[in-house]
Design a protein around this motif. Structure first.
Motif, short mmCIF file in Angstrom:
data_model
loop_
_atom_site.label_atom_id
_atom_site.label_comp_id
_atom_site.label_asym_id
_atom_site.label_seq_id
_atom_site.Cartn_x
_atom_site.Cartn_y
_atom_site.Cartn_z
N SER A 164 0.77 -1.26 -0.03
CA SER A 164 0.07 -0.07 -0.05
C SER A 164 0.86 1.24 0.16
O SER A 164 1.88 1.24 0.60
CB SER A 164 -1.09 0.08 1.18
OG SER A 164 -0.18 0.12 2.25
N THR A 202 -4.23 -0.72 5.67
CA THR A 202 -4.00 -1.88 6.06
C THR A 202 -5.25 -2.83 6.33
O THR A 202 -5.19 -3.99 6.11
CB THR A 202 -2.97 -1.73 7.40
OG1 THR A 202 -2.12 -0.90 7.29
CG2 THR A 202 -2.28 -3.05 7.65
N ASP A 209 -6.35 -4.53 3.37
CA ASP A 209 -5.46 -5.53 2.93
C ASP A 209 -6.09 -6.74 3.56
O ASP A 209 -6.08 -7.88 3.09
CB ASP A 209 -3.97 -5.17 3.26
CG ASP A 209 -3.43 -4.40 2.59
OD1 ASP A 209 -2.35 -3.47 2.69
OD2 ASP A 209 -3.98 -4.06 1.37
N ASP A 210 -6.45 -6.71 4.87
CA ASP A 210 -6.91 -7.64 5.70
C ASP A 210 -8.13 -8.38 5.06
O ASP A 210 -8.23 -9.60 4.64
CB ASP A 210 -6.87 -7.41 7.17
CG ASP A 210 -5.69 -7.20 7.78
OD1 ASP A 210 -5.80 -6.45 8.79
OD2 ASP A 210 -4.62 -7.68 7.33
N VAL A 268 3.48 -4.79 2.64
CA VAL A 268 4.52 -3.48 2.55
C VAL A 268 3.67 -2.14 2.83
O VAL A 268 2.89 -2.12 1.95
CB VAL A 268 5.35 -3.64 1.38
CG1 VAL A 268 6.00 -2.16 1.16
CG2 VAL A 268 6.02 -4.84 1.37
N GLU A 269 4.10 -1.24 3.75
CA GLU A 269 3.68 -0.04 3.69
C GLU A 269 4.59 0.80 3.08
O GLU A 269 5.76 1.05 3.72
CB GLU A 269 2.98 0.33 5.23
CG GLU A 269 1.82 -0.37 5.57
CD GLU A 269 1.70 -0.06 7.14
OE1 GLU A 269 2.08 1.11 7.52
OE2 GLU A 269 1.16 -0.97 7.71
N ALA A 270 4.53 1.27 2.08
CA ALA A 270 5.55 2.20 1.45
C ALA A 270 5.24 3.49 1.42
O ALA A 270 3.94 3.94 1.42
CB ALA A 270 5.86 1.89 0.10
#
Lengths: 591, 348
Positions: free
Chosen positions: A135, A172, A175-176, B116-118
């Motif tokens: 992300s 996030t 994403d889960d 990944v947290e970018a």
């Protein structure tokens, strides 16, 4: 100017245009437009690839790479024995050591990456097939491109930091959800409700948060304004083509004569003839704004530019000798204005320089970033004023002795410039009216030069600025002497030159608008717009530039009063004086 | 034939005296230069390797329980380096100070997937470059992870062909720039033809020309010879310039023949519209729309004109390419014959 007359001319222009078209032509227009409307969706769905089959890959049909080659239109499979740019065998991949061979190899490589993703999407264990999920969010850094750090920026950063961290957390969560669903394509992830929905499919290109597999991440497209330049400015070309034809048609076979002898002013005629086309242009822009999701503010921002397109075309049509010449005038106008709108807008969201272009307002209104009043003024007022002045110049030659004579463009231009100079002080007025052009030209020079190192860009810019300003102060004075508006005496030259210099000085105060958007923080912009002695007494700050403009304008006017050659000589001298003054100011203020 | 050549010379003469031909060349050069400038700028933003300065090194702050894997992937290329940090807040502070240009927080899930947290800098010149590098590094990581999980996959990804320095503008030059330079002159020729005839009609000088020992067909012929010939002449100049700059052009004669064919079709179309309508504004507008539509429709063909130019110049023509070229020339001949029929008042 009377509104009633203007409206009557406008109505006449519209009905005449409609009445002029015979039924056959009207049917042809309808048919062609319908055909265009049918072709566009076909083009969108088919997505033609101009590079189809330009790279030949030698590969056997049972090789895994045969499917890869089939997946990319640029690649075409040929028999391994035949002439090919890349040859794939069971063990090795060989390629021609030419530019084409290497380009073919790199295309094959990226096609393989895409093909692997396609293979992996069919895997039951998506966690193993797509083992990385990204992300991506954007966050401002406190250092900016000019390398200066200001207190304002620092506080802004803190606010934004909190906001984007919240956004990342929500991402996030998305994403889960995606993991539970097991849908690995990555498309499902982007729909998290923390992502602003503005811009639709463009959001990745416009630099907004996105998430998915590594290959689904798209870097922000820095030239987004290219898309908008085409969307907003290309349709204007159709309008100016029709408008230019209509204006030039008045000049053929003295067709415009009946209107000239009618009891209405020239201004009424020109305004009336222009009104339908301006309204048409605005309607087009509004339709495009609605289609791209831009706000009403975007329409307001592009409107002055549309007026400038029309004004430049009107002026060009008053000067052109034939339709052929008009075609090239129209193309030049559209190329130049598109470049003016486009080049600074390349840096939208990146740099204050972008505020010069109205397209920046469009980009900002689509991405949802705010536009300050200063930015809006800077991007709209100069083109608006320039349009006004060009209409004024063109209307000046909208008279019998100019409309129906055939002269080369330069001498027509001198006619147009000389026409309004009925008294000596008017030279100063017109110098002031040229300021929008000076401003537009200088802004454009800044936009083009600001990426270059300061050691190159500042001297170049000082030279450019001097040339632009000196030409603006003297070209109409020269025209006035050439066309006999002023007697060729030394005293006249000094008076007219001084008037021009004073006019320029007063109008130059308009440049203060640059302060509103913080352009002066830029070294280059500082050199262009405020080369003033820092720390000098306020009296000197006012007197020195006034003296400069009066002296240089008088110098070139003295030459203009003698002959063309003398004018060129004194103009060069004035430019040198101007550069010397600017250099002195820069050196003093830096040292 | 002699009188037609005289007319052709006069058409060219008027283009020269009004400096329109010079302006036409300048405009073409400007458009081509502008689009090349854009692409060179774009590619150098997306592809750091292409600007051989080497000064652009992207430093990435790495945190999280999978940072070892990520750091290896990041360090696998010259243009980037990884800087490990103990905590996200320390990395974030370093990002704020500008010590690193990007942040990556990587956590491995029990399923094996790495989240990944970018973070990339917002609104900076380097944003595109940074994101491109991040994408490249994470794709490498993806490939390595897939290899570790190969026992869990039913199909195996295909090995990538080797990476080789290639000219990133290669495809653009042949598929965009060259077709642009080839068809712009043809389009302008058709437009000038419409202008020229519409003007004669509006001024009434077409009547004068008819009084001369010339038929309307001769007039059209004379103007068309000049304008159709002008397009390949300009393109020949561009091809010579490109070859001089190191862009090899295969089959130049075939490219020029294609341009002449397209120019003949457009000139015939422009002339027919101008003769039929007799007013410049309508004729010119209709010409623009028809030409646009024709190019749009032609790009739906199996091998579009743009694709033909690219294939011929890059030396990948197929038999079908040559057939399409022949068909274009036949169409040009037919269009021109149609125009002569129209100019002759419908007689043969």
């Amino acid at each position: 100017m009377k509104a009633r007359n203007v409206l009557r001319v406008a109505r006449w222009e519209t009905t005449r245009s409609a009445g002029d078209i015979d039924r056959e032509t009207a049917v042809a227009f309808v048919v062609v437009l319908l055909a265009l409307a049918a072709i566009v969706p076909a083009l969108v769905t088919m997505g033609p690839t101009p590079g189809e089959g330009i790279y030949r890959v030698g590969v056997t049909e049972d090789s895994q790479y045969a499917d890869v080659v089939a997946s990319d239109p640029q690649l075409v499979a040929v028999d391994p024995g035949a002439d090919a740019d890349v040859v794939v065998t069971d063990t090795t991949i060989t390629y021609d050591d030419t530019a084409k061979g290497r380009a073919a190899l790199s295309t094959l490589r990226s096609a393989t990456v895409g093909y692997n993703d396609f293979l992996m999407r069919q895997e039951p264990d998506q966690n193993a097939a797509f083992p990385v999920v990204v992300s991506l969010t954007y966050r401002p850094q406190s250092i900016d491109v000019t390398g200066t750090q200001t207190g304002d920026d620092a506080t802004d950063d803190d606010d934004d930091l909190d906001g984007s961290e919240g956004g990342a957390g929500a991402g996030t969560g998305g994403d889960d959800g995606q993991q539970a669903g097991g849908d690995g394509g990555g498309d499902g992830v982007a729909g998290g409700d923390d992502i602003p929905a503005t811009g639709g499919g463009l959001s990745g290109l416009l630099g907004q948060a996105q998430s998915g597999t590594p290959s689904s991440i798209s870097p922000p497209f820095p030239l987004q304004s290219l898309v908008f330049a085409f969307a907003f400015l290309l349709p204007l070309n159709i309008v100016i083509q029709a408008y230019g034809s209509s204006v030039l048609a008045e000049r053929i076979n003295r067709r415009g004569e009946p209107m000239l002898v009618a009891p209405i002013s020239r201004g009424d005629i020109v305004a009336g003839k222009t009104l339908p086309y301006l309204l048409g242009a605005l309607a087009l822009i509004s339709a495009i704004a609605a289609a791209t999701g831009a706000s009403a503010l975007a329409v307001l921002a592009v409107a002055p530019l549309a007026a400038l397109f029309l004004a430049a075309t009107f002026f060009g049509a008053m000067l052109a000798r034939s339709y052929k010449e008009l075609t090239f005038v129209t193309v030049t106008v559209s190329v130049a204005l598109t470049a003016y709108a486009f080049v600074p807008a390349v840096f939208a969201e990146v740099h204050p320089i972008a505020a010069i272009s109205p397209l920046t307002v469009v980009v900002d209104s689509i991405t949802g970033d705010g536009v300050t009043a200063g930015q809006f003024v800077l991007s709209t007022v100069p083109p608006g004023l320039a349009a006004f002045v060009l209409f004024g110049l063109g209307t000046g030659v909208y008279r019998e002795e100019d409309m129906f004579t055939q002269l080369p463009i330069p001498s027509k231009l001198l006619d147009a410039l000389a026409a309004p100079l009925t008294t000596r002080w008017r030279a100063g007025l017109w110098t002031a009216l040229f300021l929008p052009f000076v401003f537009v030209a200088e802004l454009f020079a800044v936009a083009v030069l600001f990426v270059a190192p300061v050691s190159i860009s500042i001297p170049l810019l000082l030279g450019t600025v001097a040339v632009i300003e000196e030409v603006a102060k003297s070209i109409h004075v020269f025209a006035g002497f050439e066309r006999g508006q002023y007697d060729r005496t030394f005293r006249n030259a000094l008076v007219v030159g001084a008037a021009s210099g004073v006019g320029f000085f007063l109008a130059e105060k308009l440049l203060l608008v640059t302060q509103l958007v913080g352009l002066p923080e830029l070294d280059v912009a500082q050199a262009a717009f405020s080369p003033e002695l820092l720390g000098a007494s306020p009296g000197l700050l006012l007197v020195a530039p006034l003296a400069l403009h009066v002296v240089t304008a008088a110098v070139s006017a003295v030459g203009a009063a003698r002959s063309r050659l003398a004018y060129l000589g004194t103009l060069a001298l004035a430019i040198v004086l101007h550069v010397a003054y600017n250099l002195a100011v820069v050196v003093v203020s830096l040292g | 034939m002699g009188s037609r050549l005289v007319l052709a010379r006069r058409t060219l003469g008027s283009l020269r005296s009004e400096k329109t031909i010079v302006l036409a060349l300048v405009i073409q050069l400007f458009i081509a230069g502008f689009s090349s400038f854009l692409v060179v700028g774009l590619v150098s933003l997306y592809d750091p390797g292409s600007t051989e300065s080497g000064a652009l090194d992207v430093e990435v702050g790495v945190t999280g329980n999978a940072s070892a894997e990520v750091a290896t992937a990041i360090a696998g290329d010259d243009g980037r380096s990884a800087v490990p940090y103990g905590s996200q807040s320390a990395a974030s502070a370093a990002f704020q100070r500008g010590e690193v240009q990007a942040l990556v927080h990587a956590t491995q899930q029990p399923s094996g997937r790495i989240l990944v947290e970018a973070t990339a800098p917002e609104g900076s010149f380097r944003t595109t470059l940074v994101v491109t590098e991040l994408k490249d590094a994470l794709s490498t990581l993806e490939r390595e992870q897939r290899a570790t999980f190969s026992h869990r996959l039913e199909r195996q990804p295909i090995a990538l062909p080797p990476e080789e320095q290639s000219n990133p503008y290669f495809s653009f030059t042949y598929t965009v720039l060259l077709p642009l330079l080839a068809f712009l002159p043809a389009f302008i020729s058709g437009s000038v033809m419409a202008d020229s005839l519409a003007e004669e009609a509006e001024r009434g000088t077409l009547e004068l020309l008819r009084v001369a020992p010339l038929s309307l067909r001769d007039v059209v012929d004379g103007k068309a010879i000049a304008l159709v010939g002008l397009a390949p002449a300009q393109v020949a100049l561009w091809l010579a310039l490109l070859s001089y700059n190191g862009t090899a052009i295969a089959n130049p004669v075939a490219v020029l023949a294609l341009v002449a064919g397209v120019a003949a079709v457009l000139v015939a179309g422009g002339a027919a519209l101008a003769l039929r309508i007799g007013a410049r504004r309508e004729a010119q507008l209709l010409y623009s729309f028809v030409a646009l539509g024709a190019f749009g429709a032609a790009s739906l063909l199996p091998q579009s004109p743009q694709n033909l130019v690219a294939r011929l110049a890059v030396d990948s023509p197929t038999t079908f390419t040559w057939l399409t070229l022949a068909a274009t020339l036949a169409l040009a001949a037919a269009a021109y014959a149609g125009l002569r029929w129209l100019a002759g008042g419908g007689e043969t």
